[in-house]
Design a protein around this motif. Structure first.
Motif, PDB file in Angstrom:
ATOM      1  N   ILE A   1       0.717  -1.262  -0.014  1.00  0.00           N
ATOM      2  CA  ILE A   1       0.157   0.429  -0.123  1.00  0.00           C
ATOM      3  C   ILE A   1       0.807   1.265   0.101  1.00  0.00           C
ATOM      4  O   ILE A   1       0.512   2.277  -0.819  1.00  0.00           O
ATOM      5  N   ASN A   2       1.831   1.251   0.664  1.00  0.00           N
ATOM      6  CA  ASN A   2       2.659   2.418   1.093  1.00  0.00           C
ATOM      7  C   ASN A   2       3.582   2.440  -0.270  1.00  0.00           C
ATOM      8  O   ASN A   2       4.571   1.783  -0.545  1.00  0.00           O
ATOM      9  N   SER A   3       3.767   3.763  -0.744  1.00  0.00           N
ATOM     10  CA  SER A   3       4.615   4.201  -1.863  1.00  0.00           C
ATOM     11  C   SER A   3       6.017   4.104  -1.777  1.00  0.00           C
ATOM     12  O   SER A   3       6.842   3.493  -2.554  1.00  0.00           O
ATOM     13  N   ALA A   4       6.395   4.539  -0.517  1.00  0.00           N
ATOM     14  CA  ALA A   4       7.830   4.541  -0.200  1.00  0.00           C
ATOM     15  C   ALA A   4       8.385   2.991   0.115  1.00  0.00           C
ATOM     16  O   ALA A   4       9.403   2.744  -0.669  1.00  0.00           O
ATOM     17  N   THR A   5       7.462   2.153   0.574  1.00  0.00           N
ATOM     18  CA  THR A   5       7.702   0.565   0.465  1.00  0.00           C
ATOM     19  C   THR A   5       7.891   0.057  -0.694  1.00  0.00           C
ATOM     20  O   THR A   5       8.791  -0.724  -0.960  1.00  0.00           O
ATOM     21  N   ALA A   6       7.011   0.486  -1.655  1.00  0.00           N
ATOM     22  CA  ALA A   6       7.023   0.183  -2.949  1.00  0.00           C
ATOM     23  C   ALA A   6       8.330   0.359  -3.591  1.00  0.00           C
ATOM     24  O   ALA A   6       8.949  -0.577  -4.463  1.00  0.00           O
ATOM     25  N   MET A   7       8.738   1.691  -3.641  1.00  0.00           N
ATOM     26  CA  MET A   7       9.998   2.134  -4.062  1.00  0.00           C
ATOM     27  C   MET A   7      11.082   1.254  -3.663  1.00  0.00           C
ATOM     28  O   MET A   7      12.232   0.848  -4.199  1.00  0.00           O
TER      29      MET A   7
ATOM     30  N   ALA B   1      13.383  -0.959  -6.241  1.00  0.00           N
ATOM     31  CA  ALA B   1      15.118  -0.821  -6.055  1.00  0.00           C
ATOM     32  C   ALA B   1      15.700  -2.514  -5.647  1.00  0.00           C
ATOM     33  O   ALA B   1      16.696  -2.857  -6.360  1.00  0.00           O
ATOM     34  N   ARG B   2      15.200  -2.990  -4.656  1.00  0.00           N
ATOM     35  CA  ARG B   2      15.692  -4.482  -4.431  1.00  0.00           C
ATOM     36  C   ARG B   2      15.348  -5.352  -5.449  1.00  0.00           C
ATOM     37  O   ARG B   2      16.226  -6.080  -5.990  1.00  0.00           O
ATOM     38  N   LEU B   3      14.244  -5.112  -6.333  1.00  0.00           N
ATOM     39  CA  LEU B   3      14.077  -6.141  -7.464  1.00  0.00           C
ATOM     40  C   LEU B   3      15.344  -5.643  -8.621  1.00  0.00           C
ATOM     41  O   LEU B   3      15.544  -6.778  -9.262  1.00  0.00           O
ATOM     42  N   ALA B   4      15.384  -4.351  -8.931  1.00  0.00           N
ATOM     43  CA  ALA B   4      16.352  -4.031  -9.769  1.00  0.00           C
ATOM     44  C   ALA B   4      17.855  -4.547  -9.380  1.00  0.00           C
ATOM     45  O   ALA B   4      18.411  -5.105 -10.305  1.00  0.00           O
ATOM     46  N   LEU B   5      18.028  -4.471  -8.225  1.00  0.00           N
ATOM     47  CA  LEU B   5      19.340  -5.076  -7.658  1.00  0.00           C
ATOM     48  C   LEU B   5      19.316  -6.626  -8.006  1.00  0.00           C
ATOM     49  O   LEU B   5      20.528  -6.955  -8.651  1.00  0.00           O
TER      50      LEU B   5
END
Length: 128
Positions: free
Chosen positions: A101-107, A111-115
């Motif tokens: 739900i939280n956009s900051a958590t989604a960001m 980042a984790r998925l990109a890494l």
């Protein structure tokens, strides 16, 4: 700006580019204001994190920054609206896929998925 970018090149790359000091001097004398389409508008985007999440996100950003600096040539990070739209779409898709739900958590998840994907690419490159 061109001179600043050219000055970041090592001697061999600068020689390969064919750009001379005379060319840079001539370019600095150009008046590019006539080519402008008017004032560019910018929008500020703020992401808010809880202290624990902020630290984790900062670590991810620092790791991405380190990898960008190791790139040859070094990464030049300039954001176009299309780049922001792609990041926004990735964030929205991540929120939906991971039920966040939280956009900051989604960001942070983006980042984790990109890494994770970068590590997979690096492993594939090393194996080749």
């Amino acid at each position: 700006m061109i001179a600043a970018l050219v000055n970041t090149l090592d001697f061999d790359d600068r020689l390969y580019s064919g750009i001379t000091d005379d060319m840079l001097k001539a370019a600095s004398d150009l008046d590019l204001a006539a080519l402008s389409a008017g004032g560019t508008t910018f929008e500020e985007v703020q992401l808010l994190f809880l202290p624990a999440e902020a630290g984790a996100f900062k670590e991810l950003v620092d790791l991405i920054d380190k990898r960008a600096k190791k790139a040859k040539p070094p990464a030049l990070l300039v954001g176009d609206k299309a780049d922001f739209d792609a990041l926004f779409d990735a964030t929205v898709r991540t929120k939906g896929a991971l039920n966040i739900i939280n956009s900051a958590t989604a960001m942070q998840a983006v980042a984790r998925l990109a890494l994770e994907r970068l590590e997979k690419l690096e492993a594939e490159k090393s194996a080749a």
